[in-house]
Design a protein around this motif. Structure first.
Motif, PDB file in Angstrom:
ATOM      1  N   UNK A 166       0.820  -1.208   0.000  1.00 13.91           N
ATOM      2  CA  UNK A 166       0.000   0.000   0.000  1.00 13.91           C
ATOM      3  C   UNK A 166       0.858   1.263   0.000  1.00 13.91           C
ATOM      4  N   UNK A 167       0.491   2.217  -0.860  1.00 18.40           N
ATOM      5  CA  UNK A 167       1.238   3.476  -0.905  1.00 18.40           C
ATOM      6  C   UNK A 167       0.358   4.677  -0.577  1.00 18.40           C
ATOM      7  N   UNK A 168      -0.928   4.598  -0.899  1.00 14.70           N
ATOM      8  CA  UNK A 168      -1.856   5.691  -0.594  1.00 14.70           C
ATOM      9  C   UNK A 168      -3.141   5.114  -0.024  1.00 14.70           C
ATOM     10  N   UNK A 169      -3.759   5.876   0.879  1.00 11.55           N
ATOM     11  CA  UNK A 169      -4.985   5.397   1.510  1.00 11.55           C
ATOM     12  C   UNK A 169      -5.908   6.584   1.807  1.00 11.55           C
ATOM     13  N   UNK A 170      -7.196   6.429   1.500  1.00 15.40           N
ATOM     14  CA  UNK A 170      -8.177   7.461   1.821  1.00 15.40           C
ATOM     15  C   UNK A 170      -8.207   8.642   0.881  1.00 15.40           C
ATOM     16  N   UNK A 171      -7.679   8.483  -0.328  1.00 14.90           N
ATOM     17  CA  UNK A 171      -7.630   9.603  -1.278  1.00 14.90           C
ATOM     18  C   UNK A 171      -9.042   9.948  -1.751  1.00 14.90           C
ATOM     19  N   UNK A 172      -9.401  11.224  -1.619  1.00 13.55           N
ATOM     20  CA  UNK A 172     -10.733  11.687  -2.010  1.00 13.55           C
ATOM     21  C   UNK A 172     -10.623  13.052  -2.683  1.00 13.55           C
ATOM     22  N   UNK A 173     -11.142  13.160  -3.891  1.00  7.64           N
ATOM     23  CA  UNK A 173     -11.200  14.445  -4.578  1.00  7.64           C
ATOM     24  C   UNK A 173     -12.184  14.334  -5.739  1.00  7.64           C
ATOM     25  N   UNK A 174     -12.485  15.470  -6.355  1.00  6.86           N
ATOM     26  CA  UNK A 174     -13.373  15.501  -7.517  1.00  6.86           C
ATOM     27  C   UNK A 174     -12.826  16.494  -8.532  1.00  6.86           C
ATOM     28  N   UNK A 220      -0.444   9.252   2.305  1.00  8.26           N
ATOM     29  CA  UNK A 220       0.491   8.130   2.212  1.00  8.26           C
ATOM     30  C   UNK A 220       0.114   7.066   3.242  1.00  8.26           C
ATOM     31  N   UNK A 221       0.155   5.814   2.808  1.00  2.00           N
ATOM     32  CA  UNK A 221      -0.231   4.713   3.691  1.00  2.00           C
ATOM     33  C   UNK A 221       0.665   4.687   4.918  1.00  2.00           C
ATOM     34  N   UNK A 222       0.075   4.354   6.050  1.00  2.00           N
ATOM     35  CA  UNK A 222       0.838   4.298   7.297  1.00  2.00           C
ATOM     36  C   UNK A 222       1.877   3.187   7.227  1.00  2.00           C
ATOM     37  N   UNK A 223       2.957   3.376   7.944  1.00  2.00           N
ATOM     38  CA  UNK A 223       4.057   2.415   7.942  1.00  2.00           C
ATOM     39  C   UNK A 223       3.577   1.027   8.333  1.00  2.00           C
ATOM     40  N   UNK A 224       2.621   0.929   9.258  1.00  2.00           N
ATOM     41  CA  UNK A 224       2.113  -0.373   9.695  1.00  2.00           C
ATOM     42  C   UNK A 224       1.446  -1.106   8.554  1.00  2.00           C
ATOM     43  N   UNK A 225       0.746  -0.372   7.661  1.00  2.00           N
ATOM     44  CA  UNK A 225       0.100  -0.990   6.510  1.00  2.00           C
ATOM     45  C   UNK A 225       1.138  -1.528   5.536  1.00  2.00           C
TER      46      UNK A 225
END
Length: 205
Positions: free
Chosen positions: A16-24, A190-195
């Motif tokens: 995982x590199x990105x998480x929760x990305x939201x835009x329009x 950016x995805x958390x280190x734990x992920x």
């Protein structure tokens, strides 16, 4: 139709590199993606363009609307500039390539084989392909690589005209294109280190 990305998570090489990305991105507007090298801009754009699946989240308004330009120019070396554009126009059910030739100052080169062009000329031709797709959403990954100042201005003018016609653009770039566009920094997503660590461990199980 607006391009919407909601709570999107993407991975590179299973990590995982990105998480929760939201835009329009609404019709007539452009969004500039920012972030350090390796942050996941290319992975995100490839996912939005349908070249790889997301880990989770939603992408709405993307099907049959996106024209993607990545790091490769997507040219056939043994076809001329004109023939390359005609080929891509036919793929997308279009016929008129004249505006693309004019926008990127390719008319003097239209009978040259693509394989004989300079890096900058190839890039201009690769970007001109977007104009013959008829697609409203342009997704571009570092589009100005190999372009000189004059060619960057041609590109910015082409994007501006596309937006004026109701099109949309999502562009990952580190330079100022002079566009009337909002900026979206992916760094906070950016995805958390734990992920990342969990995903890396799973690769060896």
């Amino acid at each position: 139709m607006t391009l919407r990305v909601t709570d999107l998570a993407v991975a590179r090489g299973g990590v995982p590199v990105l998480d929760g990305v939201t835009f329009a991105v609404a019709p007539g507007t452009a969004l500039i993606l920012r972030g350090p090298n390796g942050a996941g801009k290319t992975t995100l754009l490839r996912c939005i363009a349908g070249l790889q699946p997301p880990l989770s989240g939603r992408i709405d308004g993307a099907e049959e609307t996106i024209a993607y330009a990545g790091h490769a120019d997507g040219l056939k070396a043994m076809l001329s500039v004109r023939e390359n554009l005609e080929f891509w126009a036919q793929v997308f059910g279009q016929t008129d390539i004249a505006p693309a030739l004019i926008a990127y100052d390719l008319e003097p080169l239209q009978n040259r084989l693509a394989g004989t062009l300079s890096a900058g000329q190839k890039r201009r031709l690769g970007l001109a392909r977007l104009m013959v797709t008829g697609r409203p959403v342009w997704v571009l990954d570092e589009p100005t690589v190999s372009l000189d100042v004059a060619a960057v201005e041609l590109f910015a003018a082409a994007v501006t005209a596309h937006l004026a016609g109701g099109g949309m653009a999502l562009i990952a770039t580190h330079i100022n294109l002079g566009l009337d566009a909002q900026t979206f920094d992916i760094t906070p997503f950016r995805a958390k280190l734990s992920q990342r660590s969990a995903a890396s461990d799973e690769a060896f199980l």
